[in-house]
Design an enzyme around this catalytic site. Structure first.
Site, PDB file in Angstrom:
ATOM      1  CE1 TYR A   1      15.553 -25.301  -7.096  1.00 39.62           C
ATOM      2  CE2 TYR A   1      13.870 -25.394  -5.398  1.00 39.62           C
ATOM      3  CZ  TYR A   1      14.312 -25.712  -6.669  1.00 39.62           C
ATOM      4  OH  TYR A   1      13.507 -26.439  -7.528  1.00 39.62           O
ATOM      5  CB  SER A   2      20.040 -20.096  -2.105  1.00 37.09           C
ATOM      6  OG  SER A   2      20.388 -20.351  -3.440  1.00 37.09           O
TER       7      SER A   2
ATOM      8  CB  SER B   1      28.175 -18.703 -10.008  1.00 39.62           C
ATOM      9  OG  SER B   1      29.066 -19.795  -9.841  1.00 39.62           O
TER      10      SER B   1
ATOM     11  CD  GLU C   1      10.607 -20.727 -18.205  1.00 37.64           C
ATOM     12  OE1 GLU C   1       9.852 -20.250 -19.060  1.00 37.64           O
ATOM     13  OE2 GLU C   1      11.521 -20.073 -17.651  1.00 37.64           O
TER      14      GLU C   1
ATOM     15  CD  GLU D   1      32.859 -17.361 -10.942  1.00 38.63           C
ATOM     16  OE1 GLU D   1      31.617 -17.409 -10.754  1.00 38.63           O
ATOM     17  OE2 GLU D   1      33.453 -16.327 -11.281  1.00 38.63           O
TER      18      GLU D   1
ATOM     19  CD  GLN E   1      14.002 -21.787  -7.656  1.00 35.47           C
ATOM     20  OE1 GLN E   1      14.158 -20.676  -8.149  1.00 35.47           O
ATOM     21  NE2 GLN E   1      14.618 -22.844  -8.129  1.00 35.47           N
TER      22      GLN E   1
END
Lengths: 372, 383
Positions: free
Chosen positions: B126-127, B365, B242, B367, B124
């Site tokens: 994404y980031s 995260s 999932e 946060e 995957q």
């Protein structure tokens, strides 16, 4: 936030009990009761009795409504959110559960009937040492030839009660429950006001005559476990309402050009409070399901009840403390309502076992795996 | 595996899986802390595929087991109970359901069988270095040129790219409008010229996370999933069962059982402080387990679980850390060494502890999850 209404019966309870509270209770009454000599508002207690709330959980054959623990949890939740000052749990629910568990008999039936009708008030005197949670182990209070000698501590609902249900060790060393008239010769009580204004008693029995021996004290354990779960529901109600008023406040109180609820530090803290409450709720649900199971398993119920109350007490203390912090200086005044929630949580948290004691009990009974 | 597995009563279902695992799970991969990669992972995939014990959530028409949520949970629990090492189920668990829901007929017909067989190994993407928590700010661009998209940019933290054949990417196809509106979902063959994979060594010493560089990589337009600009919606709709995996109590359970093993090995099982710590952690694990079960029930009854998912993520990851922190603290000097010999074998304490650190970072995260709870659950105001 979610709350504890889980089925239609619970919704009806919410509506009916809520209606009674809307008509006859508010925080002004809570505040007033803080200086009341016994903690029992006679008029309100009568209303509870007349509407059948004292017998909500008592089987119908014994004159109650026979509601499930899941449905009655809604009552305790509301006792929490509305800061009900009356000893509904310690002076209504618990003694009713104990009496309902005792074998039927003339004295027991009369007592239960009087309790449900609101004619007589009862307190359960089982505890002898601080921090202890076993109801019938190592009792020092003894029953001999129809008279009781010993000491019971931290008894809630005794001030203003006409009768006591006390655990005693008989001549064979077996733990029994006896009915004692609170005004009987040889019964002495010292009453202390607790942080939320409610009363707690230290009782001494010196050859005090019993009215009746109601049988083995083994009926107490399931009643105490149910009371733990009821207390958990009440603690969660306290926490939830404290958080709700705090979220409200954070939305209106402006500093630095915006509502303080817009500041991330406070947002994260309130998210944590809501999370803590949610975790307490699911633990409470689990315990309620165990109590209401078709074939209840005593050990499992005890284990889950301990977990539910420990979890709920953690939530209540943490959230109510944090609620004051977010309110700033006014949170530390008597005039602001938010502080009342902290005091209520502080008082209810150690009852029937502190979080620490109940976590140990949870572990002893099998912990998260469920078996020893 | 028998054809009627899905129709068995749950206890029988569990028993069948348990005996299948006893018979067919290679003993060497009974390593619960580890994540399988490369040949070991591919072999295990082939075994499961051959026996029809794969893609539990896929509809039968696409070759899956079409298990209910309860059954999928039970299956995951049986695998966990057997101590099977985890695998990157990106293809079967993430892309498969995505293509089933959003893919074109060609994409489903072409890719699904290859995901199932393990011929294609997916990761995957994404980031990016400049787009982590603020993923919508991603800049890897895909520009249409004839029948292809030309992709330029860089992804980071792409797990297992070094052992994958394919990657599904979030790419920017437009800079107009809101940043989310310009994002598209593209399927890329990592063997295409212009793709360069660079593994990153993590603190636990593993080469799992990768940087992947895309230099003028030509991707057939038929590999666009959904419409241009639909990528954000597709990516956000992580589907089905999932979603619950992210809040699984399994890692915390493992952490807690390791704590007990350390206590036993050091003769501290009856120490009051150890009892108190165990009691504290077990209560929290009990709460997490209750919440997980409540979310499963809600999902099975088609009720919304949005809020509970964020709560689960926070609680599961932070409790996992709490258990590994307690364990390494209890191990004292052995914690510094990172390993502890016990009568039941050597415990790799450092491994378990380090693996718990990114749990609160990836997948949204702690946060960011708290931001979500504050805004969407509690309705707290914007700044």
């Amino acid at each position: 936030m979610i709350g504890l209404v889980r089925d239609e019966v619970g919704s009806s309870v919410l509506e009916a009990f809520g209606g009674l509270l809307d008509a006859h209770h508010d925080l002004a009454r809570t505040r007033k009761m803080r200086t009341h000599p016994t903690g029992y508002d006679d008029a309100f207690w009568k209303r509870l009795a007349d509407a059948g709330w004292l017998g909500a959980r008592v089987p119908e054959r014994d004159g109650g409504s026979g509601l499930s623990a899941t449905a009655t949890a809604v009552i305790h939740d509301m006792a929490g959110t509305r800061l009900l000052p009356d000893p509904y749990l310690a002076g209504g629910y618990l003694p009713a559960a104990v009496l309902a568990g005792c074998p039927a008999g003339a004295e027991r039936d009369a007592a239960l009937g009087a309790l449900l009708a609101g004619e007589r008030r009862f307190a359960v005197a089982w505890q002898e040492r601080p921090g202890r949670v076993e109801a019938a182990d190592e009792l020092e209070t003894v029953l001999h030839r129809g008279r009781v000698t010993g000491r019971k501590r931290f008894v809630s609902g005794a001030a203003g009660a006409g009768a006591l249900l006390a655990t005693v060790s008989n001549d064979e060393g077996v733990a029994h429950i006896v009915l004692i008239d609170a005004a009987a010769h040889g019964v002495e009580g010292e009453t202390t006001r607790q942080v939320d204004g409610s009363m707690v008693s230290d009782l001494r029995f010196t050859d005090a005559p019993i009215v009746a021996d109601l049988g083995p004290a083994s009926v107490l354990e399931p009643a105490l476990d149910e009371a733990r779960v009821a207390a958990a529901a009440q603690l969660l109600g306290i926490a939830r309402e404290a958080l709700r008023v705090t979220i409200d406040y954070a939305g209106t109180r402006r500093q630095f050009g915006r509502p303080i609820g817009a500041f991330q530090a406070l947002q994260h803290r309130m998210a944590d409070f809501a999370t803590r409450i949610r975790l307490g709720e699911v633990a409470c649900d689990d315990a309620l399901r165990a109590i209401d199971a078709a074939e209840p398993d005593r050990r499992r119920t005890a284990r889950l009840a301990a977990a539910a109350k420990a979890s709920a007490a953690d939530a209540a203390v943490q959230v109510t403390q944090g609620a004051i912090q977010i309110h700033g200086a006014i949170g530390y005044t008597d005039e602001a309502d938010v502080g009342l929630f902290l005091l209520a949580a502080l008082r209810l948290s150690p009852w029937l076992g502190t979080p620490e004691i109940l976590r140990e009990r949870f572990l002893e009974l099998g912990g998260v795996a469920g078996d020893a | 595996m028998r054809d009627d597995l899905a129709s068995l009563p749950i206890e029988h279902f569990r028993a069948e899986l348990r005996s299948w695992l006893e018979a067919h799970c290679p003993p060497a991969i009974r390593r619960p802390v580890d994540r399988l990669q490369g040949e070991e992972a591919e072999h295990w995939h082939r075994v499961r595929h051959a026996h029809g014990v794969i893609a539990p959530g896929w509809p039968r028409e696409y070759g899956g087991l079409e298990l209910t949520v309860d059954q999928q949970i039970a299956m995951a629990e049986e695998f966990e109970g057997h101590g099977v090492a985890r695998t990157f189920e990106v293809g079967t668990a993430m892309l498969g359901p995505t293509l089933i829901r959003f893919g074109s007929p060609w994409q489903r017909q072409h890719y699904l069988p290859r995901i199932l067989s393990g011929e294609d190994q997916w990761c995957q993407g994404y980031s990016e270095p400049g787009a982590g928590s603020d993923l919508a700010g991603l800049r890897t661009a895909a520009v249409r040129d004839g029948d292809d998209y030309v992709v330029n940019g860089q992804k980071i933290w792409t797990s297992n790219a070094n052992h994958s054949t394919h990657c599904f990417l979030l790419v920017r196809t437009s800079t107009e409008g809101r940043k989310q509106e310009g994002i598209s979902f593209l399927l890329v063959d990592l063997r295409t010229p212009g793709v360069h994979v660079r593994p990153i060594r993590n603190l636990a010493g593993h080469l799992e996370l990768c940087e992947v560089f895309y230099d003028d990589v030509r991707v057939p337009a038929a590999n666009l999933v959904g419409a241009e600009g639909q990528g954000w919606t597709i990516a956000k709709s992580l589907l089905g069962f999932e979603r619950l995996a992210i809040g699984s109590p399994a890692p915390a359970r493992l952490g807690l059982s390791t704590y007990r093993k350390v206590a036993d090995a050091l003769g501290l099982a009856d120490d009051p402080r150890v009892r108190a710590e165990r009691a504290r952690l077990e209560l929290r694990l009990h709460e997490l387990t209750c919440l997980s079960r409540a979310a499963v029930d809600a999902m099975a009854a088609d009720r919304s679980i949005e809020t509970d998912l964020s709560v689960l993520k926070i609680v599961a990851s932070e409790l996992f850390q709490a258990t590994t922190e307690a364990t390494i603290a209890l191990a004292a000097e052995h914690g510094a060494a990172g390993k502890l010999a016990t009568s039941a074998g050597e415990l790799d304490l450092a491994q378990l502890y380090l693996i718990s650190r990114p749990a609160t970072i990836f997948g949204g995260s702690s946060e960011v999850q708290r931001n979500i709870l504050a805004k969407r659950w509690l309705g707290l105001p914007d700044g």
